[in-house]
Motif scaffolding. Sequence first.
Motif, PDB file in Angstrom:
ATOM      1  N   ILE A  21      -9.404  10.744  -5.956  1.00  9.56           N
ATOM      2  CA  ILE A  21      -9.004   9.854  -4.787  1.00  9.56           C
ATOM      3  C   ILE A  21      -8.065  10.649  -3.840  1.00  9.56           C
ATOM      4  O   ILE A  21      -6.892  11.245  -4.312  1.00  9.56           O
ATOM      5  CB  ILE A  21      -8.570   8.597  -5.434  1.00  9.56           C
ATOM      6  N   SER A  22      -8.451  10.686  -2.648  1.00  8.07           N
ATOM      7  CA  SER A  22      -7.346  11.604  -1.606  1.00  8.07           C
ATOM      8  C   SER A  22      -6.605  10.382  -1.141  1.00  8.07           C
ATOM      9  O   SER A  22      -6.835   9.692  -0.167  1.00  8.07           O
ATOM     10  CB  SER A  22      -8.550  12.072  -0.547  1.00  8.07           C
ATOM     11  N   ALA A  23      -5.455  10.425  -1.772  1.00  6.26           N
ATOM     12  CA  ALA A  23      -4.379   9.510  -1.214  1.00  6.26           C
ATOM     13  C   ALA A  23      -3.105   9.899  -1.894  1.00  6.26           C
ATOM     14  O   ALA A  23      -2.921  10.593  -2.804  1.00  6.26           O
ATOM     15  CB  ALA A  23      -4.701   8.109  -1.814  1.00  6.26           C
ATOM     16  N   GLU A  24      -2.239   9.264  -1.126  1.00 12.60           N
ATOM     17  CA  GLU A  24      -0.633  10.026  -1.593  1.00 12.60           C
ATOM     18  C   GLU A  24      -0.050   8.712  -2.388  1.00 12.60           C
ATOM     19  O   GLU A  24       0.538   9.518  -3.438  1.00 12.60           O
ATOM     20  CB  GLU A  24       0.048  10.242  -0.317  1.00 12.60           C
ATOM     21  N   LYS A  25      -0.137   7.734  -2.079  1.00 10.17           N
ATOM     22  CA  LYS A  25       0.109   6.561  -2.904  1.00 10.17           C
ATOM     23  C   LYS A  25      -0.785   5.532  -3.063  1.00 10.17           C
ATOM     24  O   LYS A  25      -1.506   5.261  -1.992  1.00 10.17           O
ATOM     25  CB  LYS A  25       1.682   5.964  -2.556  1.00 10.17           C
ATOM     26  N   LEU A  26      -0.998   4.534  -3.959  1.00 12.05           N
ATOM     27  CA  LEU A  26      -1.739   3.622  -4.412  1.00 12.05           C
ATOM     28  C   LEU A  26      -1.284   2.889  -5.499  1.00 12.05           C
ATOM     29  O   LEU A  26      -0.745   3.477  -6.500  1.00 12.05           O
ATOM     30  CB  LEU A  26      -3.102   3.927  -4.895  1.00 12.05           C
ATOM     31  N   THR A  27      -1.461   1.614  -5.780  1.00 10.72           N
ATOM     32  CA  THR A  27      -1.104   0.830  -6.825  1.00 10.72           C
ATOM     33  C   THR A  27      -2.532   1.064  -7.958  1.00 10.72           C
ATOM     34  O   THR A  27      -3.384   1.273  -7.569  1.00 10.72           O
ATOM     35  CB  THR A  27      -0.799  -0.506  -6.585  1.00 10.72           C
ATOM     36  N   ILE A  28      -2.175   0.891  -9.300  1.00  6.68           N
ATOM     37  CA  ILE A  28      -3.037   0.607 -10.000  1.00  6.68           C
ATOM     38  C   ILE A  28      -4.199  -0.326  -9.848  1.00  6.68           C
ATOM     39  O   ILE A  28      -5.411   0.006  -9.674  1.00  6.68           O
ATOM     40  CB  ILE A  28      -2.624   0.084 -11.408  1.00  6.68           C
ATOM     41  N   ASN A  29      -3.864  -1.498  -9.213  1.00  7.42           N
ATOM     42  CA  ASN A  29      -4.844  -2.391  -8.691  1.00  7.42           C
ATOM     43  C   ASN A  29      -5.596  -1.719  -7.244  1.00  7.42           C
ATOM     44  O   ASN A  29      -6.793  -2.283  -7.257  1.00  7.42           O
ATOM     45  CB  ASN A  29      -3.973  -3.845  -8.230  1.00  7.42           C
ATOM     46  N   GLY A  30      -4.773  -1.212  -6.656  1.00  6.02           N
ATOM     47  CA  GLY A  30      -5.644  -0.437  -5.518  1.00  6.02           C
ATOM     48  C   GLY A  30      -6.535   0.562  -5.821  1.00  6.02           C
ATOM     49  O   GLY A  30      -7.730   0.724  -5.363  1.00  6.02           O
ATOM     50  N   ILE A  31      -6.049   1.342  -6.918  1.00  8.70           N
ATOM     51  CA  ILE A  31      -7.094   2.147  -7.514  1.00  8.70           C
ATOM     52  C   ILE A  31      -8.305   1.406  -7.941  1.00  8.70           C
ATOM     53  O   ILE A  31      -9.525   1.862  -7.694  1.00  8.70           O
ATOM     54  CB  ILE A  31      -6.744   3.032  -8.490  1.00  8.70           C
ATOM     55  N   ARG A  32      -8.148   0.245  -8.675  1.00  7.95           N
ATOM     56  CA  ARG A  32      -9.296  -0.546  -9.379  1.00  7.95           C
ATOM     57  C   ARG A  32     -10.252  -0.932  -8.170  1.00  7.95           C
ATOM     58  O   ARG A  32     -11.539  -0.842  -8.329  1.00  7.95           O
ATOM     59  CB  ARG A  32      -8.825  -1.690 -10.046  1.00  7.95           C
ATOM     60  N   GLU A  33      -9.570  -1.413  -7.185  1.00 10.88           N
ATOM     61  CA  GLU A  33     -10.409  -1.847  -6.115  1.00 10.88           C
ATOM     62  C   GLU A  33     -11.285  -0.718  -5.312  1.00 10.88           C
ATOM     63  O   GLU A  33     -12.291  -0.964  -4.913  1.00 10.88           O
ATOM     64  CB  GLU A  33      -9.483  -2.539  -4.836  1.00 10.88           C
ATOM     65  N   HIS A  34     -10.688   0.470  -5.139  1.00 12.73           N
ATOM     66  CA  HIS A  34     -11.203   1.672  -4.631  1.00 12.73           C
ATOM     67  C   HIS A  34     -12.478   1.899  -5.371  1.00 12.73           C
ATOM     68  O   HIS A  34     -13.492   2.315  -4.996  1.00 12.73           O
ATOM     69  CB  HIS A  34     -10.175   2.801  -4.459  1.00 12.73           C
ATOM     70  N   ILE A  35     -12.114   2.046  -6.744  1.00 14.95           N
ATOM     71  CA  ILE A  35     -13.435   2.432  -7.435  1.00 14.95           C
ATOM     72  C   ILE A  35     -14.325   1.392  -7.809  1.00 14.95           C
ATOM     73  O   ILE A  35     -15.621   1.655  -7.562  1.00 14.95           O
ATOM     74  CB  ILE A  35     -12.698   2.735  -9.061  1.00 14.95           C
ATOM     75  N   MET A  36     -14.098   0.160  -7.629  1.00 17.84           N
ATOM     76  CA  MET A  36     -15.366  -1.011  -7.519  1.00 17.84           C
ATOM     77  C   MET A  36     -15.925  -0.621  -6.167  1.00 17.84           C
ATOM     78  O   MET A  36     -17.249  -1.275  -6.297  1.00 17.84           O
ATOM     79  CB  MET A  36     -14.562  -2.291  -7.626  1.00 17.84           C
ATOM     80  N   GLU A  37     -15.521  -0.394  -5.190  1.00 23.71           N
ATOM     81  CA  GLU A  37     -16.197  -0.146  -3.913  1.00 23.71           C
ATOM     82  C   GLU A  37     -16.946   1.027  -4.183  1.00 23.71           C
ATOM     83  O   GLU A  37     -18.296   0.881  -3.593  1.00 23.71           O
ATOM     84  CB  GLU A  37     -15.323   0.160  -2.914  1.00 23.71           C
ATOM     85  N   LEU A  38     -16.750   2.093  -4.923  1.00 23.32           N
ATOM     86  CA  LEU A  38     -17.588   3.162  -4.995  1.00 23.32           C
ATOM     87  C   LEU A  38     -18.547   2.973  -6.002  1.00 23.32           C
ATOM     88  O   LEU A  38     -19.900   3.122  -6.109  1.00 23.32           O
ATOM     89  CB  LEU A  38     -16.801   4.326  -5.372  1.00 23.32           C
TER      90      LEU A  38
END
Length: 78
Positions: A21-38
């Motif tokens: 994931i190309s990001a500088e900072k995310l929460t665990i929950n934000g990562i979960r949401e990103h993965i669910m979109e993909l």
Amino acid sequence: MIRVLLFADLQEKAGIREIEISAEKLTINGIREHIMELYPQLTAIKTAMPAVNEEYAEGEQVVKAGDIVAFIPPVSGG
């Protein structure tokens, strides 16, 4: 860049073991949401235990670029 490792059922359903994931900072929950979109088929990621750099983590923990996040789904057995 944040590296995300998938294990067991998550890896099988996604067809890959690692996501970057190309990001500088995310929460665990934000990562979960990103993965669910993909990968919408990864509904089990909601209940998977997260770890950051080999330490168990909570959903609001902030993850930074260079960290490795692993999602370990619940296991059942007898």
